[in-house]
Write an enzyme that holds these catalytic residues in place. Structure first.
Site, PDB file in Angstrom:
ATOM      1  N   ASP A 156      25.885  17.904   1.721  1.00 27.27           N
ATOM      2  CA  ASP A 156      26.139  16.474   1.909  1.00 27.27           C
ATOM      3  C   ASP A 156      27.166  15.937   0.899  1.00 27.27           C
ATOM      4  OD1 ASP A 156      25.855  13.970   2.974  1.00 27.27           O
ATOM      5  OD2 ASP A 156      23.995  13.507   1.937  1.00 27.27           O
ATOM      6  N   ASN A 171      24.522  14.613  14.494  1.00 33.78           N
ATOM      7  CA  ASN A 171      25.939  14.483  14.102  1.00 33.78           C
ATOM      8  C   ASN A 171      26.882  14.233  15.285  1.00 33.78           C
ATOM      9  OD1 ASN A 171      25.714  16.849  11.336  1.00 33.78           O
ATOM     10  ND2 ASN A 171      25.668  14.624  11.273  1.00 33.78           N
ATOM     11  N   SER A 200      16.426  14.744   6.292  1.00 28.01           N
ATOM     12  CA  SER A 200      17.320  14.557   7.441  1.00 28.01           C
ATOM     13  C   SER A 200      17.084  15.583   8.554  1.00 28.01           C
ATOM     14  CB  SER A 200      18.785  14.588   7.006  1.00 28.01           C
ATOM     15  OG  SER A 200      19.042  13.590   6.059  1.00 28.01           O
ATOM     16  N   GLU A 259      10.135  23.737  -2.625  1.00 30.22           N
ATOM     17  CA  GLU A 259      10.486  22.828  -3.717  1.00 30.22           C
ATOM     18  C   GLU A 259      11.795  22.138  -3.354  1.00 30.22           C
ATOM     19  OE1 GLU A 259       8.698  22.211  -6.503  1.00 30.22           O
ATOM     20  OE2 GLU A 259       7.139  23.552  -5.732  1.00 30.22           O
TER      21      GLU A 259
HETATM   22  C1  FPP Z   1      27.629  16.071   5.446  1.00 31.14           C
HETATM   23  O1  FPP Z   1      28.515  15.299   4.667  1.00 31.14           O
HETATM   24  C2  FPP Z   1      28.353  17.220   6.007  1.00 31.14           C
HETATM   25  C3  FPP Z   1      28.474  17.517   7.333  1.00 31.14           C
HETATM   26  C4  FPP Z   1      27.839  16.690   8.385  1.00 31.14           C
HETATM   27  C5  FPP Z   1      29.272  18.682   7.807  1.00 31.14           C
HETATM   28  C6  FPP Z   1      29.144  19.947   6.992  1.00 31.14           C
HETATM   29  C7  FPP Z   1      30.084  20.938   7.531  1.00 31.14           C
HETATM   30  C8  FPP Z   1      30.871  21.768   6.805  1.00 31.14           C
HETATM   31  C9  FPP Z   1      30.805  21.857   5.330  1.00 31.14           C
HETATM   32  C10 FPP Z   1      31.891  22.630   7.460  1.00 31.14           C
HETATM   33  C11 FPP Z   1      31.473  23.618   8.479  1.00 31.14           C
HETATM   34  C12 FPP Z   1      30.531  24.654   8.040  1.00 31.14           C
HETATM   35  C13 FPP Z   1      30.691  25.985   7.985  1.00 31.14           C
HETATM   36  C14 FPP Z   1      29.472  26.811   7.791  1.00 31.14           C
HETATM   37  C15 FPP Z   1      31.979  26.689   8.082  1.00 31.14           C
HETATM   38  P1  FPP Z   1      28.871  13.817   5.146  1.00 31.14           P
HETATM   39  O2  FPP Z   1      30.039  13.889   6.066  1.00 31.14           O
HETATM   40  O3  FPP Z   1      27.663  13.176   5.722  1.00 31.14           O
HETATM   41  O4  FPP Z   1      29.291  13.159   3.795  1.00 31.14           O
HETATM   42  P2  FPP Z   1      29.085  11.624   3.389  1.00 31.14           P
HETATM   43  O5  FPP Z   1      27.602  11.397   3.320  1.00 31.14           O
HETATM   44  O6  FPP Z   1      29.749  11.549   2.055  1.00 31.14           O
HETATM   45  O7  FPP Z   1      29.764  10.807   4.435  1.00 31.14           O
END
Ligand code: FPP
Length: 234
Positions: A15, A63, A190, A201
């Site tokens: 996150d 998402n 979440s 933990e």
């Molecule tokens: C949450 O941060 C992150 C996500 C919803 C996407 C995570 C995906 C990746 C890191 C890339 C793809 C994965 C792989 C395994 C190659 P957020 O966007 O909610 O951040 P924020 O809370 O700061 O808005």
């Protein structure tokens, strides 16, 4: 640290990518791209530290509510990282995708199914990637499969046990979840591995995922090793 103080299975909620990018005046997908690099590094750090399995929350069933260009960006990152996942197949690493991949583009779906199939026998390390995943959906899916079997009289309702549900979860072949790490200051699950986290933990950290470092991982593991886990006992 003793071996039994190292968690066998860590769940990572990646996150803070969006906020990290915003702080730099960059688009959110720039943060996801950095986050994907950290995903790859974290796999290696886990291996070095003796962790057996790491599951990463890459895309939740919720998402899909994000703007189309952000979703497309995350899917393109996945396409790029599929090559790295292929490389891991040669490192005795097993890849398990958690979630309903039938809703993903055909190219991604076929690649991921193939990678899972090819790494089925690898037993050095397990990488779990939660994609179009939600914990409630995962439990509902298991309940539906069991209800269907009961309706066909293949099992009796009293045959349904925690064990029979667990066998139908995406994590069936993973070690029990010991630790969940969530960076970015949010303190919630979440819908991530909600069944599996019953006795895990939790370590919440203020760092944003793209800045997550090996030292942060070591500090989370060291905090884990100091917790007293009683699993309901005394
Ligand atoms: C949450 O941060 C992150 C996500 C919803 C996407 C995570 C995906 C990746 C890191 C890339 C793809 C994965 C792989 C395994 C190659 P957020 O966007 O909610 O951040 P924020 O809370 O700061 O808005």
């Amino acid at each position: 640290m003793e071996e039994n103080q190292i968690p066998a299975h860590i769940g990572f909620i990646m996150d803070g990518n969006g906020r990290w990018a915003k702080k730099r005046g960059m688009p959110r997908n720039f943060g996801h791209s950095k986050g994907a690099e950290v995903f790859k590094k974290t796999v290696n750090w886990c291996k070095e530290l003796g962790v057996k399995c790491a599951t990463f929350y890459a895309f939740s069933t919720e998402n899909w509510r994000r703007p189309a260009d952000e979703i497309e960006g995350i899917m393109n990152l996945l396409r790029r990282y599929i090559k790295d996942l292929r490389a891991m197949t040669k490192e005795n690493t097993r890849i398990i995708i958690l979630g309903d991949i039938s809703q993903l583009s055909e190219d991604i779906r076929l690649e991921l199914s193939d990678i899972m199939e090819r790494t089925k026998e690898n037993d050095g390390f397990i990488v779990g990637i939660a994609l179009n995943y939600g914990g409630r959906g995962e439990i509902t899916r298991a309940a539906r499969i069991l209800a269907d079997k009961a309706a066909r009289s293949e099992i009796a309702p009293e045959d349904i046990s925690e064990n029979s549900i667990e066998k139908l979860l995406y994590t069936a072949e993973m070690p029990p979840l010991d630790l969940v790490i969530r960076p970015s200051g949010e303190q919630r699950l979440s819908n991530f591995l909600i069944w599996q986290a019953a006795y895990a933990e939790f370590v919440f950290m203020d760092v944003l995922w793209p800045d997550f470092s090996k030292n942060d991982l070591i500090s989370a593991i060291s905090e884990f090793s100091q917790r007293s886990r009683r699993f309901g006992g005394i």
